[in-house]
Design a protein around this motif. Structure first.
Motif, PDB file in Angstrom:
ATOM      1  N   ASP A  75     -14.139  -4.819   5.563  1.00 54.49           N
ATOM      2  CA  ASP A  75     -15.382  -4.702   4.801  1.00 54.49           C
ATOM      3  C   ASP A  75     -15.321  -3.604   3.741  1.00 54.49           C
ATOM      4  O   ASP A  75     -16.312  -3.329   3.072  1.00 54.49           O
ATOM      5  N   LYS A  76     -14.138  -3.016   3.547  1.00 55.63           N
ATOM      6  CA  LYS A  76     -13.994  -1.915   2.593  1.00 55.63           C
ATOM      7  C   LYS A  76     -12.926  -2.180   1.530  1.00 55.63           C
ATOM      8  O   LYS A  76     -12.409  -1.252   0.928  1.00 55.63           O
ATOM      9  N   VAL A  77     -12.598  -3.430   1.275  1.00 58.69           N
ATOM     10  CA  VAL A  77     -11.588  -3.751   0.260  1.00 58.69           C
ATOM     11  C   VAL A  77     -12.236  -3.626  -1.122  1.00 58.69           C
ATOM     12  O   VAL A  77     -13.178  -4.354  -1.437  1.00 58.69           O
ATOM     13  N   PRO A  78     -11.737  -2.699  -1.950  1.00 53.07           N
ATOM     14  CA  PRO A  78     -12.311  -2.541  -3.297  1.00 53.07           C
ATOM     15  C   PRO A  78     -11.946  -3.722  -4.202  1.00 53.07           C
ATOM     16  O   PRO A  78     -10.918  -4.363  -4.020  1.00 53.07           O
ATOM     17  N   LYS A  79     -12.781  -3.956  -5.193  1.00 51.05           N
ATOM     18  CA  LYS A  79     -12.566  -5.071  -6.119  1.00 51.05           C
ATOM     19  C   LYS A  79     -11.300  -4.912  -6.961  1.00 51.05           C
ATOM     20  O   LYS A  79     -10.769  -5.895  -7.459  1.00 51.05           O
ATOM     21  N   ASP A  80     -10.821  -3.685  -7.125  1.00 54.88           N
ATOM     22  CA  ASP A  80      -9.647  -3.456  -7.979  1.00 54.88           C
ATOM     23  C   ASP A  80      -8.346  -3.306  -7.178  1.00 54.88           C
ATOM     24  O   ASP A  80      -7.332  -2.877  -7.711  1.00 54.88           O
TER      25      ASP A  80
END
Length: 102
Positions: free
Chosen positions: A87-92
């Motif tokens: 739930d903490k995967v950044p968009k970049d």
């Protein structure tokens, strides 16, 4: 993922557990509503992944998706890698592996 869908459908009535990792993980996670950033993803297979998740529930098969993943900003020796919960995967960033410590 395309070539593995038939395999999953063939074994779904014969197994108790299915572990999804590798290139398929991001597609399955996306079908569950998680952000997968710049990860390798088969966007045209998100609905297929969701349908397979439903089939595993109906057939009482434990589908195991990663809880933690290794992410990077650059898949090279110059990239920085770290482990985050799904739930903490950044968009970049992109998912490059699953973390098996849990």
């Amino acid at each position: 993922m395309s070539d593995k869908v038939a395999l999953i459908e063939n074994i779904i009535n014969k197994v108790d557990f299915i572990l999804v990792g590798g290139g398929m993980a991001a597609t399955f996670l996306k079908s569950e509503g998680f952000e997968v950033g710049l990860s390798l993803l088969e966007a045209d297979r998100i609905e297929t992944a969701a349908a397979l998740i439903k089939k595993t529930k109906v057939n009482k098969v434990n589908l195991i998706l990663p809880l933690d993943v290794v992410i990077t900003n650059d898949v090279s020796d110059k990239g920085t890698y770290r482990v985050v919960t799904i739930d903490k995967v950044p968009k970049d960033q992109k998912i490059v592996d699953i973390d098996l410590r849990r």
